[in-house]
Design an enzyme around this catalytic site. Sequence first.
Site, mmCIF file in Angstrom:
data_model
loop_
_atom_site.group_PDB
_atom_site.id
_atom_site.type_symbol
_atom_site.label_atom_id
_atom_site.label_comp_id
_atom_site.label_asym_id
_atom_site.label_seq_id
_atom_site.Cartn_x
_atom_site.Cartn_y
_atom_site.Cartn_z
ATOM 1 N N SER A 174 33.503 -5.635 -36.257
ATOM 2 C CA SER A 174 34.769 -5.891 -36.949
ATOM 3 C C SER A 174 35.342 -4.572 -37.481
ATOM 4 O O SER A 174 35.625 -3.671 -36.687
ATOM 5 C CB SER A 174 34.541 -6.943 -38.040
ATOM 6 O OG SER A 174 35.761 -7.468 -38.494
ATOM 7 N N ASP A 252 36.450 -16.745 -32.202
ATOM 8 C CA ASP A 252 36.524 -15.902 -33.392
ATOM 9 C C ASP A 252 37.837 -16.181 -34.119
ATOM 10 O O ASP A 252 38.922 -15.988 -33.559
ATOM 11 C CB ASP A 252 36.450 -14.446 -32.931
ATOM 12 C CG ASP A 252 36.358 -13.443 -34.067
ATOM 13 O OD1 ASP A 252 36.957 -13.687 -35.136
ATOM 14 O OD2 ASP A 252 35.706 -12.411 -33.869
ATOM 15 N N HIS A 285 32.896 -15.113 -35.339
ATOM 16 C CA HIS A 285 32.879 -13.757 -35.902
ATOM 17 C C HIS A 285 31.583 -13.461 -36.678
ATOM 18 O O HIS A 285 31.449 -12.394 -37.273
ATOM 19 C CB HIS A 285 34.090 -13.617 -36.848
ATOM 20 C CG HIS A 285 34.519 -12.207 -37.129
ATOM 21 N ND1 HIS A 285 35.083 -11.399 -36.176
ATOM 22 C CD2 HIS A 285 34.469 -11.442 -38.254
ATOM 23 C CE1 HIS A 285 35.370 -10.209 -36.700
ATOM 24 N NE2 HIS A 285 35.003 -10.203 -37.963
#
Lengths: 308, 308
Positions: A174, A252, A285
């Site tokens: 991320s 995600d 995620h």
Amino acid sequence: MQRGIACPAQKTGDIAILKLLSSHCLFEGLQQRYRHYSRTLGCEMNFSIYLPPTAFNPSRAPRMDGPGKFPAIYWLSGLTCTDENFTLKAGAQRTAAELGIVLVIPDTSPRGEGVAASPDAAYDLGLGAGFYVNATQAPWSRNYQMYDYIVDELPALIEQNFAVGDVRAISGHSMGGHGALVIALRNPRRYSSVSAFSPIANPIASSWGRKAFTHYLGNDEKCWQNYDATLLIESSRPSEHLPLLVDQGDADEFLPGQLKIERLIAACEAANYGARITMRQGYDHSYFFISTFIENHLRFHHNAFRNF
Amino acid sequence: MQRGIACPAQKTGDIAILKLLSSHCLFEGLQQRYRHYSRTLGCEMNFSIYLPPTAFNPSRAPRMDGPGKFPAIYWLSGLTCTDENFTLKAGAQRTAAELGIVLVIPDTSPRGEGVAASPDAAYDLGLGAGFYVNATQAPWSRNYQMYDYIVDELPALIEQNFAVGDVRAISGHSMGGHGALVIALRNPRRYSSVSAFSPIANPIASSWGRKAFTHYLGNDEKCWQNYDATLLIESSRPSEHLPLLVDQGDADEFLPGQLKIERLIAACEAANYGARITMRQGYDHSYFFISTFIENHLRFHHNAFRNF
């Protein structure tokens, strides 16, 4: 009763300027956590490190960079994380033990008294949200120099204090995927390879990136370009392309608004950058996604180490 | 861009009386968390479950107990834990995915408004410290019936709502290692095998065990004997011995005072109980120890499933 094979003896003292916070046997190696004063950041920082079993048995050690020196993968974590999230949840140490790789896991921002924090305690600015940039704007510029910390100060510290050579890879998740890509693309001779999970791939086009860059770098968007992986790929020279692996989950929740993997894919195609980017159906995620594919990433970097 | 193989479609709704709290793709299977009302405990309880990829692909499913039924390992956690510690930190799902095993991970005590808690918020009594007994003493007896919950109610719920047969193993850590050993030793026909990490092996001789048993079971130590693995081994019948695996770290800070593995070893030798108990040099009481050896435990249970 049986007796298992021995884990390396615990080091109980501190090393040089590093204060040992904890040490645990793990997959016949050691998982340790240290604190040190960072000149770059102007504060004390924690990092975690995994030392594989061969680090304690020189006869089995690989010779990547002179006798007994190990290659290292630097892992950059995402928003709100410290060094502990990856250490505890990703399960990467099993494969690192097998392959003889050191894992170095820094924190995601400067911390401590006197370090600027988000005035409204937002999770996406300030503490836990350093975005791996060198801030130029007050009040951030005093401590938020995470780019230089990751590129220069931390590797020097690691390579002086542990049996780690200068064969390095970098990876992250991320915000940390953004950091890993930007740092490797700007320093292609310092890293043998780069990988990312769910990176913020085009931060100048995401609200997370625009907010952070406005605060840390100011309003002039020209100053943002060196921190955007998609733009860096677009302007990359073929002679500086390095092995690049990305995994992205298609479930995600941040994919459409923040991550913009399609921009990175388009930039790689336009620049003829030989990246391996895979959409993983059903994955989100979370660290469950990372733990599923981290072994692939370590093997990818291990192959690159051997060709570096 | 590449496209990975598909993870099973997310179930978004609830199943029967189970409320789905979360669902994540993990090693091509699903890691889920549910809430349900427990009649045995008189409160709502959370549990986590890992469903391996073959659970979604019947043509690849093993046939342990009729078509498409999977064997399950029940994992009992230690003091202060919930179902999340093992789920997030042990890395067990990788091997469960490979072997086609369901992991069922309950909480460690009843919870919620009206459930008795330790008056001084001690970590070793009350919430997070159910010790897997059926309490007989006020105020605990109203909700603290963890033995019956683990032995009867939870397996019935799992086997009614998931593709899980009645081939079961049980394992756990510390207080949960105690729970797993006691439950399997008292119900040898309900489990194909049992294993433990760092169990409280002789709780009547440890301060953790004596405190919990005094509060939950009263002062009459005769009532404690059925909850002590060492005593149960001593009085076991050879026809009821089941495959038993224990790992214990020799750098475990709780080993001398609380865990008493030497008593369990002596009892196994006296009773000619064919347990495989291994001291692991350098390992402590943490999840780093569990994550190092959990694969061994899953393979041990998998072998027992095939011989059950």
